[in-house]
Write a protein that holds these residues in place. Structure first.
Motif, mmCIF file in Angstrom:
data_model
loop_
_atom_site.group_PDB
_atom_site.id
_atom_site.type_symbol
_atom_site.label_atom_id
_atom_site.label_comp_id
_atom_site.label_asym_id
_atom_site.label_seq_id
_atom_site.Cartn_x
_atom_site.Cartn_y
_atom_site.Cartn_z
ATOM 1 N N THR A 74 73.494 -30.948 8.167
ATOM 2 C CA THR A 74 73.053 -29.562 8.112
ATOM 3 C C THR A 74 73.224 -29.379 7.464
ATOM 4 O O THR A 74 73.655 -29.502 6.034
ATOM 5 N N TYR A 75 73.665 -27.466 7.828
ATOM 6 C CA TYR A 75 73.245 -26.553 6.722
ATOM 7 C C TYR A 75 74.566 -27.076 5.695
ATOM 8 O O TYR A 75 74.956 -26.803 4.630
ATOM 9 N N PHE A 87 68.904 -23.865 3.298
ATOM 10 C CA PHE A 87 67.666 -23.274 3.820
ATOM 11 C C PHE A 87 66.342 -24.595 3.193
ATOM 12 O O PHE A 87 65.331 -25.582 3.959
ATOM 13 N N LEU A 88 66.490 -23.943 1.817
ATOM 14 C CA LEU A 88 64.537 -24.176 1.160
ATOM 15 C C LEU A 88 65.157 -26.410 1.289
ATOM 16 O O LEU A 88 64.236 -27.222 1.309
ATOM 17 N N TYR A 89 66.581 -26.533 0.680
ATOM 18 C CA TYR A 89 66.822 -27.726 0.231
ATOM 19 C C TYR A 89 66.249 -28.821 1.816
ATOM 20 O O TYR A 89 65.497 -29.756 1.675
ATOM 21 N N LYS A 90 67.166 -28.827 2.811
ATOM 22 C CA LYS A 90 66.749 -29.126 4.368
ATOM 23 C C LYS A 90 65.205 -28.795 4.410
ATOM 24 O O LYS A 90 65.282 -30.015 4.730
ATOM 25 N N SER A 91 64.786 -27.883 4.108
ATOM 26 C CA SER A 91 63.641 -28.112 5.060
ATOM 27 C C SER A 91 62.450 -29.053 3.476
ATOM 28 O O SER A 91 61.598 -29.629 4.267
ATOM 29 N N VAL A 92 62.717 -28.973 2.501
ATOM 30 C CA VAL A 92 62.458 -29.479 1.280
ATOM 31 C C VAL A 92 62.612 -31.440 1.494
ATOM 32 O O VAL A 92 61.225 -32.159 1.491
ATOM 33 N N ARG A 100 64.497 -32.524 3.740
ATOM 34 C CA ARG A 100 64.896 -33.051 5.249
ATOM 35 C C ARG A 100 65.588 -34.630 5.305
ATOM 36 O O ARG A 100 64.943 -35.679 5.325
ATOM 37 N N SER A 148 62.934 -36.537 2.104
ATOM 38 C CA SER A 148 61.219 -36.073 0.960
ATOM 39 C C SER A 148 60.124 -36.909 2.414
ATOM 40 O O SER A 148 58.795 -36.612 1.432
ATOM 41 N N SER A 195 69.793 -21.499 -0.306
ATOM 42 C CA SER A 195 69.199 -22.712 -1.101
ATOM 43 C C SER A 195 69.474 -24.013 0.117
ATOM 44 O O SER A 195 68.625 -24.559 -0.033
#
Length: 146
Positions: free
Chosen positions: A15-16, A70-75, A77, A92, A68
């Motif tokens: 999670t965030y 959010f970026l880590y989570k989207s990249v 996963r 990833s 950051s």
């Protein structure tokens, strides 16, 4: 080595909050570099003793640290799965399975573990970590009997 889904005892996607609080040193260094680059760019446009510079530096710090994850989570996963005998880490889209014999807790912090011989920061909730610690305890206890 993939495990069938019916063997998974516990599964969790980061999670965030987990990404914010339990990120690795590499991620922290990347954030620091981004902050310094932002400051250097700002210093080209404003004098360093200007109030606008100080406010914008503070805004960059909040943006880098707050956005950051959010970026880590989207990249990345990140998804963590725990079976009776393995810890499966998916980052990833790449899934790696580690036998519990190669997983041990490091007492520097609650979320740092030695996984496959490397020091890793597990970006999961305390609940997942307690399940992992319980599973490690039972696994090591079972191996001592043999």
């Amino acid at each position: 080595m993939k495990k069938p889904s019916n063997e998974v005892l516990y599964q969790e996607a980061s999670t965030y909050k987990d990404m914010l609080l339990r990120k690795s040193w590499k991620m922290r260094i990347n954030e620091t570099v981004m902050f310094v680059l932002g400051m250097m760019i700002l210093s080209q446009f404003f004098p360093t003793n200007d109030t606008r510079f100080k406010v914008l530096v503070f805004a960059i710090a909040i943006a880098v640290v707050g956005l950051s994850p959010f970026l880590y989570k989207s990249v990345l996963r990140p998804v963590y799965k725990l079976t009776k005998t393995h810890l499966i880490i998916s980052m990833s889209g790449q899934e790696k399975s580690y036998p519990l014999s190669e997983v041990e807790q490091i007492y520097e912090g609650r979320h740092f573990y030695r996984v496959g011989g490397k020091k890793e920061s597990l970006m999961v909730s305390r609940q997942f970590l307690s399940h992992l610690n319980e599973r490690l305890f039972y696994y090591k206890k079972g191996n001592k009997r043999r």
